[in-house]
Design an enzyme around this catalytic site. Structure first.
Site, mmCIF file in Angstrom:
data_model
loop_
_atom_site.group_PDB
_atom_site.id
_atom_site.type_symbol
_atom_site.label_atom_id
_atom_site.label_comp_id
_atom_site.label_asym_id
_atom_site.label_seq_id
_atom_site.Cartn_x
_atom_site.Cartn_y
_atom_site.Cartn_z
ATOM 1 N N GLY A 53 5.940 -0.303 0.020
ATOM 2 C CA GLY A 53 5.025 0.425 0.916
ATOM 3 C C GLY A 53 5.342 0.118 2.371
ATOM 4 N NE ARG A 108 5.208 1.744 -3.867
ATOM 5 C CZ ARG A 108 4.732 0.737 -3.128
ATOM 6 N NH1 ARG A 108 5.292 -0.440 -3.194
ATOM 7 N NH2 ARG A 108 3.701 0.921 -2.323
ATOM 8 C CG ASP A 117 5.294 -10.462 -5.086
ATOM 9 O OD1 ASP A 117 5.357 -11.662 -4.781
ATOM 10 O OD2 ASP A 117 5.436 -10.034 -6.251
ATOM 11 C CB SER A 157 10.581 -5.668 -1.142
ATOM 12 O OG SER A 157 9.850 -4.485 -1.283
ATOM 13 C CB THR A 208 3.058 -5.959 2.306
ATOM 14 O OG1 THR A 208 1.889 -5.453 1.640
ATOM 15 C CG2 THR A 208 2.974 -7.476 2.297
ATOM 16 C CG ASP A 247 -1.034 -4.829 -0.125
ATOM 17 O OD1 ASP A 247 -1.699 -3.946 0.451
ATOM 18 O OD2 ASP A 247 -0.240 -4.588 -1.062
ATOM 19 C CG ASP A 258 0.356 -9.008 -1.558
ATOM 20 O OD1 ASP A 258 1.172 -9.079 -0.633
ATOM 21 O OD2 ASP A 258 0.471 -8.207 -2.504
ATOM 22 N NE ARG A 300 0.904 -3.636 -4.514
ATOM 23 C CZ ARG A 300 1.450 -2.519 -4.983
ATOM 24 N NH1 ARG A 300 1.312 -2.210 -6.247
ATOM 25 N NH2 ARG A 300 2.142 -1.721 -4.225
ATOM 26 N N GLY A 345 -18.990 -6.409 10.223
ATOM 27 C CA GLY A 345 -20.389 -6.666 9.867
ATOM 28 C C GLY A 345 -20.837 -5.950 8.607
HETATM 29 O O1 F6P Z 1 1.393 -2.505 -0.955
HETATM 30 C C1 F6P Z 1 0.858 -1.633 -0.025
HETATM 31 C C2 F6P Z 1 -0.006 -0.604 -0.701
HETATM 32 O O2 F6P Z 1 -0.500 0.281 0.287
HETATM 33 C C3 F6P Z 1 -1.159 -1.168 -1.534
HETATM 34 O O3 F6P Z 1 -2.237 -1.581 -0.745
HETATM 35 C C4 F6P Z 1 -1.456 -0.003 -2.445
HETATM 36 O O4 F6P Z 1 -2.042 -0.440 -3.644
HETATM 37 C C5 F6P Z 1 -0.092 0.575 -2.702
HETATM 38 O O5 F6P Z 1 0.737 0.150 -1.628
HETATM 39 C C6 F6P Z 1 -0.017 2.074 -2.785
HETATM 40 O O6 F6P Z 1 1.288 2.422 -3.133
HETATM 41 P P1 F6P Z 1 1.939 3.867 -3.057
HETATM 42 O O7 F6P Z 1 2.452 4.055 -1.666
HETATM 43 O O8 F6P Z 1 3.061 3.804 -4.021
HETATM 44 O O9 F6P Z 1 0.873 4.832 -3.391
#
Ligand code: F6P
Length: 319
Positions: free
Chosen positions: A11, A72, A103, A105, A125, A127, A129, A171, A185
């Site tokens: 992503g 991807r 992760d 990648s 990313t 995320d 994460d 994710r 808030g």
């Molecule tokens: O990893 C980034 C992200 O935007 C996640 O937050 C989300 O779950 C996913 O990619 C969406 O992926 P795609 O672009 O394949 O719809």
């Protein structure tokens, strides 16, 4: 090392361009040639590889997305695709790679490492994460985008006296929800790291209602098991307040990167190039306690993320 490649994968995330710029200009300043690989591992397999110079990355630091495009790649996970990727690395004489992504990648980078290719992993990313780094490139911009959306949603929610469930990305990680919810808030923040206690969510709304508060913002991270639809239905049924759903979606991935993301991207990008120039083995580069750090790539990916308990507690106290 004299010739390296750079790619973005998975992503996209705001700040990836700033990272590409740092890698290209950093590499050239160290006397190396740098090649841009289009569409992540997919473009590597296809040989979509071109030399970059200082002007290839002019005027991109402020742009969201990635000028190298991203994908991807399923083929890279198959033996044949992986073999072709290795052939391309050899054909183009690339002695090392910088992989900018999340992760999956960086795990692809580990596979290349095992096949003898040094890879520097940059955390790209929204995320947040990746356990080895406090922050990932794109996270701060995404949080700010969500924050601005929450402010708009709050205006209309309070005017109409509604509850609004705002679904955010991430994710399996709740950081976007947590940071944007705390800063915005939000009355309740639901993250995948913690089981939903629906009774206490309803109780909070009803307590608010009894003291005259008739709008609430509930942030739900996409990884939470209870869906937004299910959640909204239960809240409406049990509280008697009209409940709407807003799925923020891909707006969270775009936009001009914040200063914080541009700084992080520039710093980790340059560190990657320095490490390759020193012929280092594969590393994952990130930030910890405001210092740029690097770890063995495989070890970094084996690290476990702990939920940010103090932040979660704070959000509960303040909401
Ligand atoms: O990893 C980034 C992200 O935007 C996640 O937050 C989300 O779950 C996913 O990619 C969406 O992926 P795609 O672009 O394949 O719809």
């Amino acid at each position: 090392m004299k010739r390296i490649g750079v790619l973005t994968s998975g992503g996209d995330a705001p700040g990836m361009n700033a990272a590409i710029r740092a890698v290209v200009r950093g590499a050239i300043s160290e006397g190396m040639e740098v090649y841009g690989i289009q569409r992540g591992y997919e473009g590597l397999i296809n040989g979509e590889i071109n030399q970059m110079d200082v002007s290839s990355v002019a005027d991109i630091i402020q742009r969201g997305g990635t000028i190298l495009r991203t994908a991807r790649s399923e083929r890279f996970l198959q033996q044949e695709g992986f073999k072709r990727a290795l052939d391309m690395i050899e054909n183009f004489g690339l002695e090392g790679l910088v992989v900018i992504g999340g992760d999956g990648s960086l795990r692809g980078g580990c596979d290349l490492t095992k096949a003898g290719v040094p890879v520097m992993g940059l955390p790209g990313t929204i995320d947040n994460d990746l356990a080895y780094t406090d922050f990932t490139i794109g996270f701060d911009t995404s949080v700010n985008t969500v924050l601005s959306a929450i402010s708009n949603i709050r205006d209309t929610s309070s005017s109409h006296e509604r509850t609004t469930v705002v679904e955010v990305m991430g994710r399996n990680c709740g950081d976007i929800a947590l940071y944007a919810g705390l800063a915005g808030g939000a009355e309740t923040i639901l993250i995948p790291e913690i089981d939903v206690d629906i009774s206490s969510v309803c109780k909070k709304i009803i307590t608010g209602k009894n003291r005259g508060k008739v709008h609430s913002i509930i942030i739900r991270a996409e990884g939470v098991k209870m869906s937004s639809q299910e959640l909204a239905q239960v809240l409406e049924d049990r509280t008697g307040l009209e409940t709407k759903i807003v799925v923020l979606g891909y707006i969270q991935r775009g936009g001009s990167p914040t200063a914080r993301d541009r700084m992080l991207a520039s710093q980790v990008g340059y560190r990657a190039v320095k490490l390759l120039h020193e012929d280092s083995s594969s590393r994952a580069i990130g930030i910890s306690g405001n210092q740029i750090v690097d770890y063995d790539l495989q070890e970094a990916l084996n690290m476990k993320r702990l939920p940010e308990t103090s932040m979660i507690r704070l959000a509960e106290i303040l909401s």
